[in-house]
Design a protein around this motif. Structure first.
Motif, PDB file in Angstrom:
ATOM      1  N   MET A 124      -8.745 -21.661  17.900  1.00  0.00           N
ATOM      2  CA  MET A 124      -9.467 -20.436  18.239  1.00  0.00           C
ATOM      3  C   MET A 124      -9.126 -19.226  17.374  1.00  0.00           C
ATOM      4  O   MET A 124      -9.888 -18.260  17.365  1.00  0.00           O
ATOM      5  N   CYS A 125      -8.012 -19.229  16.694  1.00  0.00           N
ATOM      6  CA  CYS A 125      -7.520 -17.998  16.078  1.00  0.00           C
ATOM      7  C   CYS A 125      -7.574 -18.086  14.541  1.00  0.00           C
ATOM      8  O   CYS A 125      -7.424 -19.183  13.987  1.00  0.00           O
ATOM      9  N   PRO A 126      -7.773 -16.948  13.858  1.00  0.00           N
ATOM     10  CA  PRO A 126      -7.981 -15.605  14.418  1.00  0.00           C
ATOM     11  C   PRO A 126      -9.398 -15.429  14.930  1.00  0.00           C
ATOM     12  O   PRO A 126     -10.280 -16.255  14.663  1.00  0.00           O
ATOM     13  N   VAL A 129     -13.162 -11.330  18.612  1.00  0.00           N
ATOM     14  CA  VAL A 129     -13.512 -11.075  20.011  1.00  0.00           C
ATOM     15  C   VAL A 129     -12.263 -10.597  20.734  1.00  0.00           C
ATOM     16  O   VAL A 129     -11.234 -11.294  20.718  1.00  0.00           O
ATOM     17  N   PRO A 130     -12.271  -9.410  21.367  1.00  0.00           N
ATOM     18  CA  PRO A 130     -11.058  -8.840  21.976  1.00  0.00           C
ATOM     19  C   PRO A 130     -10.323  -9.783  22.917  1.00  0.00           C
ATOM     20  O   PRO A 130      -9.091  -9.898  22.858  1.00  0.00           O
ATOM     21  N   VAL A 131     -11.049 -10.469  23.780  1.00  0.00           N
ATOM     22  CA  VAL A 131     -10.400 -11.372  24.734  1.00  0.00           C
ATOM     23  C   VAL A 131      -9.662 -12.480  24.006  1.00  0.00           C
ATOM     24  O   VAL A 131      -8.524 -12.828  24.338  1.00  0.00           O
ATOM     25  N   ILE A 132     -10.288 -13.037  22.973  1.00  0.00           N
ATOM     26  CA  ILE A 132      -9.662 -14.118  22.214  1.00  0.00           C
ATOM     27  C   ILE A 132      -8.478 -13.578  21.417  1.00  0.00           C
ATOM     28  O   ILE A 132      -7.424 -14.224  21.321  1.00  0.00           O
ATOM     29  N   CYS A 136      -4.614 -14.881  21.326  1.00  0.00           N
ATOM     30  CA  CYS A 136      -3.971 -15.279  20.085  1.00  0.00           C
ATOM     31  C   CYS A 136      -2.621 -14.595  19.907  1.00  0.00           C
ATOM     32  O   CYS A 136      -1.667 -15.187  19.380  1.00  0.00           O
ATOM     33  N   GLN A 137      -2.520 -13.360  20.366  1.00  0.00           N
ATOM     34  CA  GLN A 137      -1.276 -12.608  20.225  1.00  0.00           C
ATOM     35  C   GLN A 137      -0.159 -13.153  21.104  1.00  0.00           C
ATOM     36  O   GLN A 137       1.016 -12.848  20.890  1.00  0.00           O
ATOM     37  N   GLN A 138      -0.516 -13.970  22.101  1.00  0.00           N
ATOM     38  CA  GLN A 138       0.478 -14.516  23.024  1.00  0.00           C
ATOM     39  C   GLN A 138       0.907 -15.936  22.677  1.00  0.00           C
ATOM     40  O   GLN A 138       1.704 -16.541  23.389  1.00  0.00           O
ATOM     41  N   THR A 143       4.759 -23.789  24.036  1.00  0.00           N
ATOM     42  CA  THR A 143       4.204 -24.281  25.291  1.00  0.00           C
ATOM     43  C   THR A 143       2.817 -23.712  25.525  1.00  0.00           C
ATOM     44  O   THR A 143       1.919 -24.409  26.011  1.00  0.00           O
ATOM     45  N   LEU A 144       2.641 -22.430  25.184  1.00  0.00           N
ATOM     46  CA  LEU A 144       1.338 -21.802  25.355  1.00  0.00           C
ATOM     47  C   LEU A 144       0.351 -22.245  24.280  1.00  0.00           C
ATOM     48  O   LEU A 144      -0.857 -22.282  24.510  1.00  0.00           O
ATOM     49  N   ASN A 145       0.868 -22.590  23.113  1.00  0.00           N
ATOM     50  CA  ASN A 145      -0.012 -22.944  21.998  1.00  0.00           C
ATOM     51  C   ASN A 145      -0.479 -24.395  22.038  1.00  0.00           C
ATOM     52  O   ASN A 145      -1.584 -24.708  21.615  1.00  0.00           O
TER      53      ASN A 145
END
Length: 312
Positions: A124-126, A129-132, A136-138, A143-145
């Motif tokens: 999905m990144c970069p 779209v603000p939500v995306i 991406c910043q998190q 584990t999250l990725n």
């Protein structure tokens, strides 16, 4: 009936279906297994107690057990290629005027999960779209990725070609599948393809398998001369398909924004010819009564009894 005709009958009824099912080697599911002795060992999840298998009479309909095992392969969807892990597939095969498959309780297909290269960052990144962008910043935490993909059935197989399984270069069946994507940021319903719009695999043998035959007793002990059962081993086959199209993602959350983000980065939807399934050397086993007619009209029940006698 001569020994050669008996072998031919079992092989003709089931070998092509066996080879056809090599195509599902990346599909995942879950089911309990039973440890079996000797020559029965590969058939640990055969649905011998399914009513349709028990009803096989040995004259008009015969039942056999089918299993396929592969240790590796690759699947390319759009811009993403992943390596497949160990996969085990088991079904019952009912053979009469046509051949059909019977799934064991819990599903016929079990596979190691596949980790998508690059994880959610890669999918999905970069993004503008603000939500995306916030997601991406998190994604510095693995584990999250991490994104785990499992291929699931999205309908019943169709278009079996019994002759195609014996050779190479010809589609063996059509197999509808969908790919479930798992990640903390993705909804539990996130899939590539769906039951209503599946990926339609139409795999074919790149190389024909090596074939061998062996008889064994009901409890799994090898018995080359007098065994009541016959096992057909098909090894070394390679399977491939580059004919299938891949639909876009669906159900990933964010009012469709996550669907669009996955599609954009992954190159979905992806037209036929831009995707590819490759399954490396696979082993397939087909087991059943050597002479089903000798146990008519209760050959299905006899198969079940033999299978249970080999359990430990």
């Amino acid at each position: 009936m001569s020994p050669s005709r008996k072998r031919a009958r079992l092989a003709a009824a089931g070998v092509a279906t066996t080879l056809a099912t090599l195509t599902t080697l990346v599909t995942a599911g879950s089911a309990s297994a039973t440890t079996l002795n000797g020559s029965w060992a590969p058939f640990s999840r055969c649905p011998v107690d399914d009513p349709s298998m028990l009803a096989a009479d040995g004259a008009n309909v015969t039942d056999t057990c089918l299993t396929t095992h592969a240790s590796s392969g690759t699947i390319k969807l759009g811009n993403t290629t992943a390596t497949t892990g160990v996969t085990d597939m088991q079904f019952g095969v009912l053979s009469g005027s046509t051949a059909s498959l019977v799934s064991p309780s819990g599903g016929g297909l079990v596979a190691d999960p596949v980790k998508i290269p690059g994880g959610l960052l890669g999918l999905m990144c970069p993004s503008k779209v603000p939500v995306i962008t916030q997601i991406c910043q998190q994604l510095t935490d693995n584990t999250l990725n991490n994104v785990i993909a499992t291929v699931q059935p999205a309908g019943k197989p169709s278009d079996f070609d019994l002759s195609a399984g014996l050779g190479s270069g010809k589609p063996i069946l059509t197999l509808p599948v969908k790919i479930h994507l798992q990640n903390p940021f993705l909804a539990s319903t996130c899939t590539i393809g769906s039951d209503s719009n599946p990926i339609l695999l139409k795999p074919k043998n790149v190389t024909a398998p090596d074939t061998s035959f062996a008889r064994f007793d009901g409890n799994g002990t090898p018995d080359p001369d007098n065994g009541d059962l016959l096992r057909i081993d098909l090894t070394g086959a390679s399977v491939s398909d580059d004919s299938f199209a891949v639909p876009g993602a669906t159900g990933c959350g964010g009012l469709g924004l996550l669907d669009a983000a996955v599609d954009l980065k992954t190159g979905l939807p992806s037209a036929a010819g831009k995707n590819k399934l490759v399954l490396n050397s696979a082993s397939t086993y087909l087991g059943g009564l050597y002479d089903p007619s000798s146990f008519a009209p209760t050959s299905g029940r006899k198969m079940s009894a033999f299978w249970h006698s080999a359990a430990h």
